[in-house]
Design a protein around this motif. Sequence first.
Motif, short mmCIF file in Angstrom:
data_model
loop_
_atom_site.label_atom_id
_atom_site.label_comp_id
_atom_site.label_asym_id
_atom_site.label_seq_id
_atom_site.Cartn_x
_atom_site.Cartn_y
_atom_site.Cartn_z
N ARG A 98 0.83 -1.19 0.00
CA ARG A 98 0.00 0.00 0.00
C ARG A 98 0.88 1.26 0.00
O ARG A 98 0.57 2.26 -0.63
CB ARG A 98 -0.88 -0.03 1.25
CG ARG A 98 -2.07 0.86 1.22
CD ARG A 98 -3.01 0.51 2.35
NE ARG A 98 -4.03 -0.42 1.90
CZ ARG A 98 -5.14 -0.04 1.27
NH1 ARG A 98 -5.37 1.23 1.05
NH2 ARG A 98 -6.02 -0.92 0.89
N LEU A 107 2.83 0.12 -6.78
CA LEU A 107 3.36 -0.39 -8.05
C LEU A 107 2.30 -0.28 -9.14
O LEU A 107 1.18 -0.76 -8.98
CB LEU A 107 3.78 -1.86 -7.88
CG LEU A 107 4.07 -2.66 -9.17
CD1 LEU A 107 5.22 -2.05 -9.95
CD2 LEU A 107 4.38 -4.11 -8.84
N PRO A 130 1.78 -1.69 -12.73
CA PRO A 130 2.37 -2.63 -13.68
C PRO A 130 2.19 -2.14 -15.11
O PRO A 130 1.36 -1.26 -15.38
CB PRO A 130 1.57 -3.91 -13.45
CG PRO A 130 0.27 -3.45 -12.93
CD PRO A 130 0.51 -2.18 -12.17
N HIS A 170 -4.50 -4.59 -14.44
CA HIS A 170 -5.69 -5.43 -14.57
C HIS A 170 -6.84 -4.88 -13.75
O HIS A 170 -6.64 -4.24 -12.74
CB HIS A 170 -5.37 -6.86 -14.15
CG HIS A 170 -4.60 -7.59 -15.20
ND1 HIS A 170 -5.20 -8.32 -16.19
CD2 HIS A 170 -3.28 -7.67 -15.42
CE1 HIS A 170 -4.28 -8.82 -16.98
NE2 HIS A 170 -3.10 -8.44 -16.53
N TRP A 171 -8.04 -5.18 -14.22
CA TRP A 171 -9.28 -4.75 -13.57
C TRP A 171 -10.14 -5.96 -13.36
O TRP A 171 -10.14 -6.86 -14.17
CB TRP A 171 -9.99 -3.72 -14.46
CG TRP A 171 -9.13 -2.53 -14.78
CD1 TRP A 171 -8.16 -2.46 -15.74
CD2 TRP A 171 -9.14 -1.26 -14.14
NE1 TRP A 171 -7.58 -1.22 -15.74
CE2 TRP A 171 -8.16 -0.46 -14.77
CE3 TRP A 171 -9.88 -0.71 -13.09
CZ2 TRP A 171 -7.90 0.86 -14.38
CZ3 TRP A 171 -9.64 0.59 -12.72
CH2 TRP A 171 -8.65 1.37 -13.35
N ARG A 219 -6.10 5.12 -9.89
CA ARG A 219 -6.47 4.12 -8.90
C ARG A 219 -5.34 3.94 -7.89
O ARG A 219 -5.55 3.84 -6.69
CB ARG A 219 -6.75 2.80 -9.62
CG ARG A 219 -7.02 1.63 -8.71
CD ARG A 219 -7.40 0.40 -9.51
NE ARG A 219 -6.27 -0.17 -10.24
CZ ARG A 219 -6.34 -1.31 -10.92
NH1 ARG A 219 -7.47 -1.99 -11.01
NH2 ARG A 219 -5.28 -1.78 -11.57
N LEU A 220 -4.11 3.95 -8.42
CA LEU A 220 -2.96 3.77 -7.54
C LEU A 220 -2.78 4.99 -6.63
O LEU A 220 -2.56 4.86 -5.42
CB LEU A 220 -1.71 3.56 -8.38
CG LEU A 220 -0.43 3.31 -7.59
CD1 LEU A 220 -0.50 1.96 -6.91
CD2 LEU A 220 0.79 3.37 -8.51
N ASN A 260 -4.69 5.57 -3.35
CA ASN A 260 -4.18 4.93 -2.12
C ASN A 260 -3.21 5.82 -1.36
O ASN A 260 -2.77 5.45 -0.28
CB ASN A 260 -3.42 3.65 -2.49
CG ASN A 260 -4.30 2.43 -2.51
OD1 ASN A 260 -5.43 2.48 -2.03
ND2 ASN A 260 -3.80 1.34 -3.06
N ALA A 308 -3.30 -12.78 -12.71
CA ALA A 308 -3.12 -11.35 -12.94
C ALA A 308 -4.08 -10.54 -12.08
O ALA A 308 -3.71 -9.51 -11.51
CB ALA A 308 -3.33 -11.04 -14.41
N ILE A 309 -5.31 -11.02 -11.96
CA ILE A 309 -6.31 -10.28 -11.20
C ILE A 309 -6.03 -10.35 -9.71
O ILE A 309 -6.18 -9.36 -8.98
CB ILE A 309 -7.71 -10.84 -11.55
CG1 ILE A 309 -8.10 -10.37 -12.94
CG2 ILE A 309 -8.73 -10.40 -10.52
CD1 ILE A 309 -9.42 -10.91 -13.41
N ALA A 339 -3.13 -8.04 -9.16
CA ALA A 339 -3.51 -6.63 -9.30
C ALA A 339 -4.07 -6.12 -7.98
O ALA A 339 -3.80 -4.99 -7.57
CB ALA A 339 -4.54 -6.48 -10.41
N LEU A 376 -3.42 -7.47 -4.95
CA LEU A 376 -2.33 -7.46 -3.96
C LEU A 376 -1.49 -6.19 -4.10
O LEU A 376 -1.10 -5.57 -3.12
CB LEU A 376 -1.43 -8.68 -4.13
CG LEU A 376 -2.04 -10.03 -3.76
CD1 LEU A 376 -1.03 -11.13 -4.02
CD2 LEU A 376 -2.47 -10.05 -2.29
N MET A 377 -1.22 -5.80 -5.36
CA MET A 377 -0.42 -4.60 -5.61
C MET A 377 -1.03 -3.37 -4.98
O MET A 377 -0.34 -2.44 -4.59
CB MET A 377 -0.32 -4.34 -7.12
CG MET A 377 0.69 -5.17 -7.83
SD MET A 377 0.50 -4.88 -9.61
CE MET A 377 1.08 -6.46 -10.21
N LEU A 378 -2.35 -3.36 -4.92
CA LEU A 378 -3.02 -2.19 -4.36
C LEU A 378 -3.18 -2.32 -2.85
O LEU A 378 -3.88 -1.53 -2.23
CB LEU A 378 -4.39 -2.00 -5.03
CG LEU A 378 -4.27 -1.54 -6.49
CD1 LEU A 378 -5.60 -1.68 -7.21
CD2 LEU A 378 -3.78 -0.11 -6.56
N GLY A 379 -2.55 -3.33 -2.27
CA GLY A 379 -2.55 -3.44 -0.82
C GLY A 379 -3.64 -4.33 -0.25
O GLY A 379 -3.88 -4.32 0.95
#
Lengths: 200, 267
Positions: free
Chosen positions: A71, A75, A77, A81-82, A128-129, A132, B160-161, B164, B166-169
């Motif tokens: 958090r 990152l 990438p 992905h959504w 979106r990133l 946070n 990937a999902i 994705a 996890l990357m956002l915490g």
Amino acid sequence: MADLQVRGLGFHNLPPLSFSLAAAELVVLSGPSGCGKSLLLRALADLDQNQGEVSLGQWQREQMSGPDWRRRLGLLPAEPHWWLNTPAEHMPEVSAESLAELGLPAEALGWQISRLSTGERQRLALLRLLANRPDALLLDEPTANLDQANSLRVEALVRRYASSTGAPVLWVSHDAEQRRRIADRQLLLDHSGIQEQPWT
Amino acid sequence: MDLIVLTPFDLSLSAILVLLLALLSYRLQLGVGRRMLIAAARSTVQLLLIGMVLKFLFSQSDPFLIGAVTLIMLLVAGHEVMARQKHRYIGPWAFGIGTFSMLISSFSVTLIALVVIIGVEPWYSPQYLIPLLGMLLGNTMSGVALSLDNLSRSAWEKRAIIEAQLMLGAHYYQAIGQIRREALRSGLIPIINSMSVAGLVSLPGMMTGQILGGSPPLDAAKYQLLILLLIAFGTGMGSIAAVYIGSIRLFDERQRLRLDRLRAARD
């Protein structure tokens, strides 16, 4: 304000890497494709197994859980992905101004993900990133699918985020023009390791 | 009313039907003919053997012998759950998760049924214990295997999902939450369906057997209902155990997705 310190980061088959980014510093990372730039960002975000010490300001990453660390160390990438239907469902409130800054209309948040272009996905993923409020940014070719005008918008937004929050930014870019435009410093990654790259 | 005893000839007739199906599968290039024949041969040998074993076992009351038989049944069920995974867990986990889940789904439920509900004396009387346990193992196994297979396959495909998020915490249970729920649902749908149509479309096997054996239909229905409810509970508990242990195993202490703990699919 937090600096990013990396000591002896070991992952994949690269020799251990050590480098650091000062607070609010924008450092561009380049190197031949396939040399592990994306893996480096993933290792920093602790998404893959790796060794070594990484700290952000006063925080060692082992002092916090994986999710808390990721958090803080945001990152983006190369291919975001959504997993839900619309961008709005993926993020808390995003102001119309920040959308406009990236050249997106306010309705963009309600668009169907499946109908977004690659460039729109990339810009929305950045928002979106940033929603946070991470303490450091790791950006993997964030403008790869954008035209010049939108690339400049992304650069300006990231610049402003870094200087207002003090977040260090590690930015992977293949575009020499762009590197010259945005970077405080350049790092070069290849199979022998990571090193400072002087301006030519 | 006496049970009409089946002759080897009667059984051969039904075996010919399966042979025909295998032949058809070969002509249609379905690629399951061989497996179908092997499975049919296995069930022939296994059922005849278990018939003989049970005949012997029912005349015994040695708890250790009965315990050994139930243990073998459990281990085979655990192995079967493992064998049905497209992406198996590496190391002892594949077998461990399957066996532990079957232990939850069947042993605990069988014990409740014997001691609390039916009240058999002694509770390990083989005439009740072995058929009940077998029925529960057999019927909860599909649900547990489906859930676990669905979990590992979705995690593999939706890497990937998951990352994705996890990357956002996101925490691991948030990142795998949707996949977990879908895996559980897929394991529970079959038993929900069979409860819904029980008696209307299908006369379940146990009830059919009892009626053919001469029991009054209403008594047979009561036993069948008991079994169905126990299977539902067992499938639910076993699937929940499998999916929770399985999904925790997909992440490490830093909550990274660790697909290297799954084997890549064969074929």
